[in-house]
Scaffold this active site. Structure first.
Site, PDB file in Angstrom:
ATOM      1  CG  HIS A 116      -2.152  -1.020   0.908  1.00 35.37           C
ATOM      2  ND1 HIS A 116      -3.501  -0.401   1.293  1.00 35.37           N
ATOM      3  CD2 HIS A 116      -2.435  -2.249   0.419  1.00 35.37           C
ATOM      4  CE1 HIS A 116      -4.570  -1.418   0.826  1.00 35.37           C
ATOM      5  NE2 HIS A 116      -3.663  -2.479   0.620  1.00 35.37           N
TER       6      HIS A 116
ATOM      7  CG  HIS B 294      -5.266 -11.254  -2.932  1.00 31.00           C
ATOM      8  ND1 HIS B 294      -6.361 -10.934  -3.703  1.00 31.00           N
ATOM      9  CD2 HIS B 294      -4.777  -9.990  -2.451  1.00 31.00           C
ATOM     10  CE1 HIS B 294      -6.543  -9.718  -3.832  1.00 31.00           C
ATOM     11  NE2 HIS B 294      -5.694  -9.180  -2.883  1.00 31.00           N
TER      12      HIS B 294
END
Length: 723
Positions: free
Chosen positions: A98, A266
């Site tokens: 992020h 993920h």
């Protein structure tokens, strides 16, 4: 003293003056030109002082010890913020992701290169919930290694080591990111006034992702990429796939890199949504002092472990969320999926049926198992035909997937660092990657004086030489260290054909300079810059100031094979106030576009001012236009632009779209013409103050010296070997 009981006990301090948003100059006068973007990293905000050299400090860093400390942290658990399954691999991968994921290719802003996630607005974005906990977990290590490791480097290294702990062979890592010490508050993240507002306002048509407003990349205010629940929170994997493709492209990723990053990102960790978002305390910037810079704590429960709330989606993607494996693909393609709601009320996809031993275990109690989940963006990998095909390729060749993800992760986390000359450390990959904009080392042992004499005798005008050098160098942007004069890419596609580079004039000048470079063994890049600097010297002498413009040889010449033409297309200038040029009319004013360009080039307001005044009198306007050329001595590096701009013998009259007449008050005759960019240096109070300095009778020499200094800064902006 008067007996004034109404004021008894009052505190004389002006309550709220330092903490509440009051009326600023731009609040009172919203149309005023805001110069703050040119000063957002003022040296006064840096506690390290001007003598601190981070790259020198890095040489003292024990990299092996630092990595070992990170591995121990990642595989431990802190009581105040427990790790999932006894591992922080997901936490630190997400914090790094992020941080890097805010990068956008259009203007190079955002990204991991400055440690900007520590400050608003990024530290309090809804998509960054609990990244504050990750940074606080890293604090003991930052404290231990101190000045030898920046926050920016530490955050990305922690994410990279997290993947190594999970079992991935990473591609490499480079130190060298320098911290900032103040929010990048003037970076444009969107016009919305509320977090997660519907994305429609960012698009001409939300159904056409490529109509998103530039330079934005994320689909909603406060998100890094796309809404995990679907477009505007409405699940539809194909529509989400279309947004994913556009968003990742605007973050410099192709389809294969996008699938690799989605799947690899993920493969480890989980989503957190086992609770109510409305029960969370305010985000870090809004939290009171007792939170000590942390936010998003659950006010009505534990809020840790299995009861953590982040995205609102709840669950892990794979059976073994702390291991690097092919579990993501096995889960996504091994089951049918249906829409469900998380405990927090968010849309998520869950398998229609699944064996118990395929389900991930609870983060705190291994005897409990939960259904895995997929977001709408994950389902997009399966539904979209192109993404599906890439997934099949990865499933057929796991080693290829490993390599693709490792390379994509490296690109994600290093994209805004610029060329390899800015990389430091033992793990820098030897391979040259085309997205690093490689430039070969240039020659230095040639006769500079002889080359200057050849250029001087070439018949090129001062405007020809200065304009070409400027156009070559002006592409540099300090946001991601791309562009600049090194490499002489102005002679290659796509730059040679850019409208703003005046292709016909450019080719004429290059046809003169290229043979001269070959004659003395210099690079074309050096020759272009040297010619521009020679033009400045000649113009200064004509103004009565003898000055040598500093010149450092060593620029190389890039080739077409070293240049990703599509990637360079985003560097094309849409306006250049320094050459008084607009490609077309825009919503924003020409002077605002000037500020944006100046900030990307790393210029201060005084440097911008002196360059404008000098470029005007040198006759470097696009196409030889005369707006702003307030002099009868064109080609002389005089301070005439400022003298005549501030002379009250004239008045200023609108004469058309972005056109003004400078009229003699006595005769009524038009003396000169100007654009908004010219006149803002007389109308804006700050810029006028600078203009008045250079208009003074005693500052002609200062003007020349300051122009030369700013000129050299622009010409050497991408010479990282000199810094």
């Amino acid at each position: 003293m008067e007996n004034n009981t109404s004021s008894a006990g009052k505190c004389p301090f002006m309550h709220g003056s330092n903490t509440e948003v009051g009326k600023s100059v731009t609040d009172w006068w919203p149309n005023a030109l805001n110069l703050d973007i040119l000063h957002q990293h003022d040296r006064k905000t840096d506690p390290m002082g001007g003598d601190f050299d981070y790259h020198k400090a890095l040489k003292k860093l024990d990299v092996a010890a630092l990595k070992q400390d990170l591995r121990e942290l990642i595989t431990s658990s802190q009581e105040w913020w427990p790790s999932d399954w006894g591992s922080y691999v997901g936490m630190f991968a997400r914090v790094a992701w992020h941080t890097a994921g805010s990068y956008r290719v259009a203007d190079g802003r955002g990204g991991a290169g400055t440690g900007n996630q520590r400050f608003a607005p990024l530290n309090s974005w809804p998509d960054n919930v609990n990244t504050d906990k990750g940074r606080r977990l890293l604090w003991p290590i930052k404290k231990k290694y101190g000045n030898k490791i920046s926050w920016a480097d530490l955050i990305i290294l922690a994410g990279t080591i997290a993947y190594e702990v999970a079992g991935l062979k990473t591609y490499g890592f480079a130190f060298g990111r320098k911290d900032i010490w103040h929010p990048e508050k003037d970076t444009y993240w969107g016009a919305e006034k509320e977090w997660l507002a519907p994305s429609d306002g960012r698009y001409e048509d939300v159904g056409k992702p490529d109509s998103m407003e530039n330079p934005l990349a994320a689909v909603q205010m406060g998100l890094i990429y796309v809404n995990p629940e679907g477009v505007n929170g409405q699940p539809d994997p194909q529509k989400t796939a279309d947004q994913v493709r556009e968003t990742f492209a605007r973050m410099a990723m192709d389809d294969e890199e996008t699938v690799a990053l989605t799947a690899g990102g993920h493969t480890i960790g989980k989503c957190h949504g086992n609770g109510r978002a409305e029960d969370l305390s305010p985000e870090p910037e809004a939290a009171d002092v007792e939170y000590q810079g942390l936010g998003w704590f659950n006010t009505k429960g534990r809020g840790i472990g299995r009861d953590t709330v982040v995205s609102g989606i709840e669950g892990a993607w794979t059976t073994n969320p702390t291991q690097w494996d092919m579990g993501y693909f096995e889960m996504l393609f091994g089951h049918e999926w249906e829409l469900k709601k998380s405990p927090a009320g968010a849309w998520q996809w869950e398998p229609v049926s699944i064996k118990d031993d395929e389900m991930p275990v609870d983060v705190e109690d291994a005897s409990i198992r939960h259904k895995p989940i997929m977001t709408d963006a994950d389902m997009a990998m399966k539904v979209d035909p192109i993404y599906n095909q890439i997934c099949q390729k990865f499933m057929a060749d796991p080693a290829y997937f490993d390599d693709c993800f490792a390379r994509a992760w490296f690109k994600l986390t290093h994209r805004d660092m610029g060329p390899k000359s800015r990389y430091y450390g033992p793990d820098v990959p030897k391979e040259d990657l085309i997205w690093q904009d490689p430039v070969p080392e240039g020659p230095t042992h040639y006769d500079i004086g002889h080359l200057k004499s050849l250029i001087a005798a070439s018949g090129l005008s001062i405007a020809d030489m200065v304009s070409t050098a400027w156009d070559s160098a002006r592409t540099f942007r300090g946001s991601d260290y791309r562009g600049g004069a090194n490499g002489a890419r102005i002679r290659l596609a796509p730059q040679k054909d850019w409208v703003g580079n005046e292709p016909e004039r450019l080719q004429r000048v290059l046809s003169v300079l290229e043979p001269l470079a070959a004659q003395v063994g210099a690079s074309i890049a050096d020759t272009i810059v040297l010619a521009g600097s020679l033009g400045v010297e000649m113009a200064a002498r004509a103004a009565g100031v003898n000055i040598d413009v500093p010149f450092a040889p060593g620029r190389g010449d890039a080739t077409d094979a070293m240049t990703d033409a599509d990637s360079f297309s985003v560097l094309e200038p849409l306006a250049d106030g320094f050459r008084n040029w607009l490609k077309q009319k825009y919503v924003v004013t020409p002077e605002e576009m000037l500020l944006d360009r100046a900030q990307l080039m790393g210029l201060t307001a005084p440097e911008m001012t002196v360059l404008i005044g000098g470029m005007r009198v040198l006759g470097t306007n696009y196409g030889g236009r005369k707006e702003g050329v307030f002099t009868d001595r064109e080609g002389v590096l005089s301070n005439d632009f400022f003298v005549n701009l501030t002379d009250m013998a004239y008045r200023w009259e609108p004469a058309g779209d972005n056109l003004y007449n400078i009229v003699d008050r006595r005769s009524g005759e038009t003396r000169w013409t100007a654009t908004r960019v010219d006149l803002v240096f007389g109308s804006n109070s700050i810029l006028r103050a600078y203009s008045e300095v250079y208009a003074q009778d005693d500052n002609q020499e200062k003007f020349v010296k300051d122009f030369v200094k700013a000129w050299v800064k622009v010409m050497n902006a991408d010479r990282f070997d000199l810094k």
